[in-house]
Design a protein around this motif. Structure first.
Motif, mmCIF file in Angstrom:
data_model
loop_
_atom_site.group_PDB
_atom_site.id
_atom_site.type_symbol
_atom_site.label_atom_id
_atom_site.label_comp_id
_atom_site.label_asym_id
_atom_site.label_seq_id
_atom_site.Cartn_x
_atom_site.Cartn_y
_atom_site.Cartn_z
ATOM 1 N N ASN A 1 -5.116 -16.894 -46.570
ATOM 2 C CA ASN A 1 -6.521 -16.556 -47.307
ATOM 3 C C ASN A 1 -6.943 -15.260 -46.766
ATOM 4 O O ASN A 1 -7.420 -14.352 -47.450
ATOM 5 N N TYR A 2 -7.025 -14.792 -45.526
ATOM 6 C CA TYR A 2 -7.253 -13.531 -45.112
ATOM 7 C C TYR A 2 -6.325 -12.444 -45.605
ATOM 8 O O TYR A 2 -7.017 -11.235 -45.991
ATOM 9 N N CYS A 3 -4.937 -12.642 -45.561
ATOM 10 C CA CYS A 3 -4.106 -11.732 -46.153
ATOM 11 C C CYS A 3 -4.424 -11.598 -47.448
ATOM 12 O O CYS A 3 -4.336 -10.172 -48.043
ATOM 13 N N GLY B 1 -7.029 -12.161 -49.329
ATOM 14 C CA GLY B 1 -8.340 -11.406 -49.496
ATOM 15 C C GLY B 1 -8.316 -9.946 -49.075
ATOM 16 O O GLY B 1 -8.886 -9.264 -49.933
ATOM 17 N N THR B 2 -7.646 -9.485 -48.186
ATOM 18 C CA THR B 2 -7.465 -7.995 -47.749
ATOM 19 C C THR B 2 -6.638 -7.418 -48.846
ATOM 20 O O THR B 2 -6.793 -5.912 -49.234
ATOM 21 N N LEU C 1 -11.510 -14.267 -48.528
ATOM 22 C CA LEU C 1 -12.015 -13.855 -47.454
ATOM 23 C C LEU C 1 -12.909 -15.038 -46.955
ATOM 24 O O LEU C 1 -13.161 -15.221 -45.512
ATOM 25 N N SER C 2 -13.830 -15.147 -47.834
ATOM 26 C CA SER C 2 -14.853 -16.488 -47.506
ATOM 27 C C SER C 2 -14.264 -17.725 -47.169
ATOM 28 O O SER C 2 -14.787 -18.565 -46.316
ATOM 29 N N PHE D 1 -11.731 -18.054 -45.151
ATOM 30 C CA PHE D 1 -10.962 -17.790 -43.996
ATOM 31 C C PHE D 1 -11.897 -18.146 -42.727
ATOM 32 O O PHE D 1 -12.726 -17.594 -42.749
ATOM 33 N N LEU E 1 -10.002 -10.597 -35.943
ATOM 34 C CA LEU E 1 -9.791 -10.771 -37.258
ATOM 35 C C LEU E 1 -11.247 -11.499 -37.806
ATOM 36 O O LEU E 1 -11.522 -11.276 -39.094
ATOM 37 N N ALA F 1 -12.859 -10.061 -40.999
ATOM 38 C CA ALA F 1 -13.017 -10.852 -42.553
ATOM 39 C C ALA F 1 -14.411 -10.571 -42.977
ATOM 40 O O ALA F 1 -14.578 -10.390 -44.225
ATOM 41 N N LYS F 2 -15.485 -10.780 -42.262
ATOM 42 C CA LYS F 2 -16.973 -10.632 -42.776
ATOM 43 C C LYS F 2 -16.946 -9.206 -43.225
ATOM 44 O O LYS F 2 -17.689 -8.882 -44.176
ATOM 45 N N ASN G 1 -14.829 -7.045 -44.101
ATOM 46 C CA ASN G 1 -14.201 -6.858 -45.386
ATOM 47 C C ASN G 1 -14.994 -7.417 -46.745
ATOM 48 O O ASN G 1 -14.942 -6.764 -47.773
#
Length: 256
Positions: free
Chosen positions: A135-137, A139-140, A155-156, A158, A165, A169-170, A172
């Motif tokens: 999810n992080y990747c 979102g990025t 990103l939300s 994650f 990280l 995430a926040k 980004n």
């Protein structure tokens, strides 16, 4: 989860309780209360013994079942998910560090060479740490591809306690809201990112972004607070090199 349309005594301690009991009651009264409580507890256990044993058995079964699931199902599933995500992570790293970024980000998201992409990992291995990282990747990647709503969505989802990280995430998400022309939401997420950790990398970076957005929103006092914090607490950061200029600008606007 964030949306896209927003504009937007400790409990008393055991020691204190015991101290009050000692002051407000005699020793005999205290022991008498304890004896009565113990008797009521014994009577309840005796009356409900069968029921209690059933509850204990159910709890034990649940605990053992969870441990078995974690050891024999969740752990192998996580290993499998990480293996499946290897190619997607490779595409992602190449996109971050190389050329042809858009095509590589798309491969990272959707898969290539017969391997899963991040979106497949999220779907097929939901609930695993691998899916969380995906999810992080994802979102990025969406952020880099300028699909800002999907960036916020992933990103939300994650969740992390990682020193770097978690605030990234926040932050980004804040970047995505800037692009969505939702500065109030961007400011909120930049402030969350800045306050999550006190390391010399993410904290000053997001304090700076929060300060600049606050200036744009006419919140000079808030901007000044963020800029001053960079000067006072992160004097060796990259952002601190020119922070006096921004402090001066915020002071002028705050005094108007």
């Amino acid at each position: 989860m964030a949306t896209y349309s927003k504009k937007g005594n400790k409990p008393r301690t055991k020691e204190e309780i015991e101290h009050n009991i000692e002051e407000g009651s005699t020793t005999a009264e205290v022991f008498n209360t304890l004896d009565q409580s113990a008797s009521r507890t014994e009577a309840f256990v005796e009356k409900n013994q069968k029921f209690i044993f059933i509850i204990i058995g159910l709890v034990a079964a649940i605990v053992l079942g969870y441990l078995g699931y974690k050891e024999y199902i969740a752990k192998p599933k996580q290993v499998e998910a990480m293996n499946e995500m290897f190619q997607a992570q490779k595409y992602f790293n190449e996109a971050i560090n190389g050329v042809e970024k858009d095509s590589l980000f798309n491969l990272a998201l959707n898969g290539g060479e017969g391997k899963y992409g991040f979106l497949d990992i999220i779907k097929e291995y939901n609930g695993t740490p691998a899916a969380n990282l995906a999810n992080y990747c994802a979102g990025t990647a969406y952020l880099r591809l300028k699909d800002y709503k999907k960036a916020v969505e992933h990103l939300s989802d994650f969740k992390s306690d990682d020193e770097i990280l978690a605030p990234l995430a926040k932050g980004n998400i804040g970047d995505a809201f800037v692009q969505l022309n939702q500065p109030e939401d961007a400011l909120d997420y930049y402030e969350q990112a800045a306050n999550m950790r006190t390391n010399g990398y993410t904290a000053p970076m997001y304090l700076y972004k929060a300060g600049t957005i606050a200036l744009e929103l006419g919140k000079a006092d808030k901007a000044l607070s963020h800029f001053q914090k960079i000067k006072d607490e992160f004097p060796n950061s990259t952002e601190a090199a020119t922070i006096d200029v921004f402090i001066g600008k915020a002071q002028v606007l705050a005094n108007k």
